[in-house]
Motif scaffolding. Structure first.
Motif, PDB file in Angstrom:
ATOM      1  N   LEU A 104     -29.204 -17.448  -7.305  1.00 50.80           N
ATOM      2  CA  LEU A 104     -29.719 -17.219  -8.653  1.00 50.80           C
ATOM      3  C   LEU A 104     -30.610 -18.375  -9.087  1.00 50.80           C
ATOM      4  N   ALA A 105     -30.209 -19.591  -8.730  1.00 55.18           N
ATOM      5  CA  ALA A 105     -30.995 -20.752  -9.132  1.00 55.18           C
ATOM      6  C   ALA A 105     -32.068 -21.089  -8.111  1.00 55.18           C
ATOM      7  N   ALA A 106     -31.828 -20.772  -6.826  1.00 58.98           N
ATOM      8  CA  ALA A 106     -32.749 -21.196  -5.782  1.00 58.98           C
ATOM      9  C   ALA A 106     -33.993 -20.324  -5.702  1.00 58.98           C
ATOM     10  N   ASP A 107     -33.865 -19.060  -6.026  1.00 56.46           N
ATOM     11  CA  ASP A 107     -34.987 -18.137  -5.889  1.00 56.46           C
ATOM     12  C   ASP A 107     -35.156 -17.355  -7.185  1.00 56.46           C
ATOM     13  N   ARG A 108     -36.370 -16.879  -7.388  1.00 56.65           N
ATOM     14  CA  ARG A 108     -36.604 -16.006  -8.530  1.00 56.65           C
ATOM     15  C   ARG A 108     -36.054 -14.626  -8.175  1.00 56.65           C
ATOM     16  N   PRO A 109     -35.032 -14.157  -8.890  1.00 57.98           N
ATOM     17  CA  PRO A 109     -34.422 -12.876  -8.524  1.00 57.98           C
ATOM     18  C   PRO A 109     -35.405 -11.720  -8.700  1.00 57.98           C
ATOM     19  N   THR A 110     -35.254 -10.722  -7.856  1.00 56.53           N
ATOM     20  CA  THR A 110     -36.030  -9.496  -7.968  1.00 56.53           C
ATOM     21  C   THR A 110     -35.273  -8.531  -8.853  1.00 56.53           C
ATOM     22  N   THR A 111     -35.960  -7.948  -9.839  1.00 50.83           N
ATOM     23  CA  THR A 111     -35.318  -6.992 -10.726  1.00 50.83           C
ATOM     24  C   THR A 111     -36.122  -5.705 -10.773  1.00 50.83           C
ATOM     25  N   VAL A 112     -35.440  -4.638 -11.185  1.00 51.40           N
ATOM     26  CA  VAL A 112     -36.084  -3.342 -11.353  1.00 51.40           C
ATOM     27  C   VAL A 112     -35.661  -2.795 -12.717  1.00 51.40           C
ATOM     28  N   PRO A 113     -36.597  -2.204 -13.498  1.00 45.73           N
ATOM     29  CA  PRO A 113     -36.198  -1.608 -14.779  1.00 45.73           C
ATOM     30  C   PRO A 113     -35.439  -0.300 -14.539  1.00 45.73           C
ATOM     31  N   ILE A 130     -32.300  -4.786 -13.711  1.00 46.04           N
ATOM     32  CA  ILE A 130     -31.184  -4.914 -12.779  1.00 46.04           C
ATOM     33  C   ILE A 130     -31.635  -5.737 -11.579  1.00 46.04           C
ATOM     34  N   GLU A 131     -30.927  -6.820 -11.332  1.00 48.34           N
ATOM     35  CA  GLU A 131     -31.203  -7.688 -10.189  1.00 48.34           C
ATOM     36  C   GLU A 131     -30.741  -7.010  -8.904  1.00 48.34           C
ATOM     37  N   TYR A 132     -31.564  -7.089  -7.870  1.00 53.49           N
ATOM     38  CA  TYR A 132     -31.165  -6.462  -6.606  1.00 53.49           C
ATOM     39  C   TYR A 132     -31.851  -7.151  -5.442  1.00 53.49           C
ATOM     40  N   ARG A 133     -31.311  -6.908  -4.253  1.00 51.30           N
ATOM     41  CA  ARG A 133     -32.027  -7.233  -3.029  1.00 51.30           C
ATOM     42  C   ARG A 133     -31.730  -6.152  -1.997  1.00 51.30           C
ATOM     43  N   LEU A 134     -32.747  -5.792  -1.242  1.00 55.06           N
ATOM     44  CA  LEU A 134     -32.639  -4.801  -0.181  1.00 55.06           C
ATOM     45  C   LEU A 134     -32.646  -5.524   1.158  1.00 55.06           C
ATOM     46  N   LEU A 135     -31.722  -5.165   2.026  1.00 54.47           N
ATOM     47  CA  LEU A 135     -31.578  -5.817   3.320  1.00 54.47           C
ATOM     48  C   LEU A 135     -32.067  -4.860   4.402  1.00 54.47           C
ATOM     49  N   PRO A 136     -33.075  -5.234   5.169  1.00 51.62           N
ATOM     50  CA  PRO A 136     -33.606  -4.333   6.196  1.00 51.62           C
ATOM     51  C   PRO A 136     -32.701  -4.285   7.417  1.00 51.62           C
ATOM     52  N   ALA A 137     -32.936  -3.300   8.257  1.00 50.87           N
ATOM     53  CA  ALA A 137     -32.228  -3.166   9.525  1.00 50.87           C
ATOM     54  C   ALA A 137     -33.234  -2.911  10.619  1.00 50.87           C
ATOM     55  N   ALA A 138     -32.802  -3.063  11.867  1.00 51.04           N
ATOM     56  CA  ALA A 138     -33.700  -2.840  12.998  1.00 51.04           C
ATOM     57  C   ALA A 138     -34.215  -1.407  13.015  1.00 51.04           C
ATOM     58  N   ARG A 139     -33.339  -0.474  12.627  1.00 53.07           N
ATOM     59  CA  ARG A 139     -33.737   0.926  12.559  1.00 53.07           C
ATOM     60  C   ARG A 139     -33.982   1.304  11.109  1.00 53.07           C
ATOM     61  N   PRO A 140     -35.178   1.768  10.762  1.00 58.60           N
ATOM     62  CA  PRO A 140     -35.449   2.121   9.368  1.00 58.60           C
ATOM     63  C   PRO A 140     -34.616   3.300   8.870  1.00 58.60           C
ATOM     64  N   ASP A 141     -34.078   4.112   9.792  1.00 57.92           N
ATOM     65  CA  ASP A 141     -33.268   5.248   9.396  1.00 57.92           C
ATOM     66  C   ASP A 141     -31.776   4.931   9.453  1.00 57.92           C
ATOM     67  N   ALA A 142     -31.433   3.644   9.566  1.00 54.85           N
ATOM     68  CA  ALA A 142     -30.026   3.250   9.605  1.00 54.85           C
ATOM     69  C   ALA A 142     -29.347   3.591   8.285  1.00 54.85           C
ATOM     70  N   GLY A 195     -25.235  -2.732  11.747  1.00 56.05           N
ATOM     71  CA  GLY A 195     -26.529  -2.099  11.975  1.00 56.05           C
ATOM     72  C   GLY A 195     -27.063  -1.357  10.768  1.00 56.05           C
ATOM     73  N   CYS A 196     -26.502  -1.612   9.596  1.00 53.39           N
ATOM     74  CA  CYS A 196     -26.902  -0.899   8.378  1.00 53.39           C
ATOM     75  C   CYS A 196     -28.003  -1.633   7.625  1.00 53.39           C
ATOM     76  N   ARG A 197     -28.772  -0.864   6.854  1.00 57.06           N
ATOM     77  CA  ARG A 197     -29.562  -1.450   5.780  1.00 57.06           C
ATOM     78  C   ARG A 197     -28.602  -1.782   4.634  1.00 57.06           C
ATOM     79  N   GLY A 198     -29.039  -2.604   3.696  1.00 57.71           N
ATOM     80  CA  GLY A 198     -28.139  -2.976   2.616  1.00 57.71           C
ATOM     81  C   GLY A 198     -28.804  -2.947   1.254  1.00 57.71           C
TER      82      GLY A 198
END
Length: 289
Positions: A14-23, A33-45, A73-76
């Motif tokens: 929270l302090a180290a980075d500017r959080p990403t938010t979505v209305p 709402i603060e969020y982060r999306l975590l990618p995976a090797a497979r885009p359809d995971a 192996g999931c996206r998050g």
């Protein structure tokens, strides 16, 4: 809940980075709402959605969601509910209603998925404490929208041990530096703490119980709890299994209320194995000719 001992004095995301938010449109308001999306090797995971506990936030998970997504192996999707983390704070005059977790499941989660373009997903959930209760409610309300749920230290009814620990947390917040520690993970620590503490100590909340929803859950359930959980007895997860027989139980030794903190690797291995088994159940068999 977040036991005070899980708070560290390290610098948070929270302090180290500017959080990403979505209305997000919710209850006639637009909330950031603060969020982060975590990618995976497979885009359809599979998408793995993390639901934090009563004093949690996206930052307070630290790097554990990334570790679980890598293992499974999931996206998050990690986010802070309204009133938490870098999301819009709750005004001091606003109190959570007794049915606030029902509202989160029925209205807030669909609104967040819609805002992020994830409404068509059929995710797996990992919910901790209050987040586990919200995951159970969502899976009961929208059974066709959930692939599987893993819940850690969830609540399905209110126990004396829960109230006693929350009363102790109140004293800790008032008399120690817990507010400063929470401030490393929340834009407004009072918003997070008193929203949680006031509703759980509201006498009307003693009758809160979500067991009647559990038989409506159709997906596989993994229910994890530490045998030394100071916020709830093992009866919590046993009641889930009685109402939803497809539930698998995992009781962790040397573990209190936060399995991902006290037993991070064991929790990752258990949840990743559960997700793998659920994927195998839904993967069509290949026939040889």
């Amino acid at each position: 809940m977040c036991p005070p001992e899980t708070m560290t004095m390290t610098m948070s995301a929270l302090a180290a980075d500017r959080p990403t938010t979505v209305p997000v449109q919710y209850q006639g308001r637009v909330l950031d709402i603060e969020y982060r999306l975590l990618p995976a090797a497979r885009p359809d995971a599979d998408l793995l959605v993390f639901l934090h506990e009563g004093l949690g936030s996206a930052a307070l998970w630290k790097g554990w969601p990334e570790d679980l997504c890598a293992a499974s192996g999931c996206r998050g999707l990690v986010f802070s509910r309204y009133g938490y983390g870098a999301s819009t704070p709750r005004p001091a005059s606003e109190r959570w209603p007794v049915h606030f977790m029902h509202d989160q499941a029925r209205h807030a989660l669909p609104a967040i998925f819609e805002a992020l373009g994830l409404a068509g997903e059929r995710p797996v959930f990992f919910g901790h404490s209050d987040g586990g209760s919200i995951a159970l409610l969502y899976a009961a309300m929208y059974p066709e929208r959930v692939k599987a749920i893993a819940v850690a230290a969830p609540h399905v009814f209110v126990e004396d041990v829960t109230i006693a620990s929350i009363e102790q947390a109140r004293e800790t917040y008032l008399k120690t530096d817990l507010k400063d520690k929470l401030g490393r993970y929340h834009r407004d620590p009072d918003s997070a703490f008193w929203g949680w503490n006031d509703i759980w100590l509201n006498p009307e909340f003693r009758a809160w119980n979500i067991e009647a929803f559990l038989p409506d859950i159709r997906c596989p359930i993994l229910a994890i709890q530490g045998e030394n959980d100071q916020y709830g007895s093992l009866e919590q997860i046993h009641r889930i299994q009685r109402q939803a027989p497809q539930t698998r139980l995992c009781v962790l030794k040397d573990c209190r209320h936060s399995p991902h903190v006290d037993q991070p690797q064991a929790t990752i291995e258990t949840v990743a194995g559960f997700i793998e088994e659920c994927a195998a159940l839904t993967t069509p068999m290949t026939h040889k000719h």
